[in-house]
Enzyme design. Structure first.
Site, PDB file in Angstrom:
ATOM      1  N   HIS A 274     -31.978  10.071  -5.567  1.00 47.86           N
ATOM      2  CA  HIS A 274     -31.856  10.952  -6.733  1.00 47.86           C
ATOM      3  C   HIS A 274     -31.210  10.167  -7.867  1.00 47.86           C
ATOM      4  CE1 HIS A 274     -27.903  11.306  -4.728  1.00 47.86           C
ATOM      5  NE2 HIS A 274     -27.445  11.357  -5.972  1.00 47.86           N
TER       6      HIS A 274
ATOM      7  N   HIS B  69     -29.395   4.982 -13.112  1.00 47.31           N
ATOM      8  CA  HIS B  69     -29.913   4.157 -12.024  1.00 47.31           C
ATOM      9  C   HIS B  69     -30.094   5.016 -10.775  1.00 47.31           C
ATOM     10  CE1 HIS B  69     -25.598   4.285 -11.187  1.00 47.31           C
ATOM     11  NE2 HIS B  69     -25.926   4.072  -9.913  1.00 47.31           N
TER      12      HIS B  69
END
Length: 202
Positions: free
Chosen positions: A51, A141
């Protein structure tokens, strides 16, 4: 069966994130399996746990969770952020790829919309004293692996990363997710508490 610590205290460990669709998780999973052959001792993130974190909230009371969820919903409806396109853009490391403590996939594409929803999440969370303000600026990220021992980062892994041709991995962001995190000996288990649709997306 004893209750988990978070439940016993009446608190929930949670964060706000962008989820990935199954096809994207599958493609990242193939990449991870390839990278894992060069450094099997790293703590690699499972396919299910992939995620993009926008804001880690920590342990919150149930009443705070409910208020925060409602405020997120209201703010997103008010600001009318439309669905946007992101793309994963290569493997990197924190603090550097040569001496990483974390390996990650970088994020490109419509980063301005991404920053807008991240700032919105940060602003909503800032109204709750239970939630700590982040010391570091947001760096989008996806975490791939965590490094426990520097020696586990092999030269063959770094050589492969530096020479690999990274595939195009775009995805459309239609929702934000308020996610519950239960820590277990086998790793964190994530359960969505709420999802918020962007700009009338269905």
């Amino acid at each position: 069966m004893p209750k988990k610590a978070e439940e016993t205290k009446g608190q929930i460990r949670c964060f706000i994130c962008i989820e990935l669709d199954d096809s994207l998780k599958d493609r990242i999973g193939i990449l991870v399996e390839k990278l894992k052959t060069f450094a099997p001792n790293l703590s690699w993130v499972s396919r299910e746990a992939l995620h993009l974190t926008l804001k880690f909230c920590g342990n919150l009371s149930m009443s705070t969770v409910e208020l925060l969820s409602q405020q997120l919903q209201d703010r997103l409806e008010h600001c009318q952020v439309a669905p946007f396109l992101l793309e994963l853009s290569g493997v990197g490391g924190f603090p550097s790829l040569k001496r990483p403590r974390v390996l990650w996939l970088g994020v490109s594409g419509d980063v301005s919309s991404l920053l807008k929803v991240q700032l919105l999440a940060e602003e909503v969370c800032s109204t709750f004293r239970e939630i700590r303000k982040d010391d570091k600026s947001f760096s989008p990220h996806l975490t791939l692996a965590r490094v426990k021992r520097p020696s586990d980062v092999t030269a063959s892994l770094l050589n492969f990363i530096s020479s690999m041709e990274f595939p195009s991995l775009p995805w459309q962001v239609k929702t934000l997710t308020f996610m519950k995190s239960d820590l277990t000996p086998k790793g964190a288990i994530y359960t969505p508490l709420a999802r918020y649709y962007l700009g009338g997306a269905v």
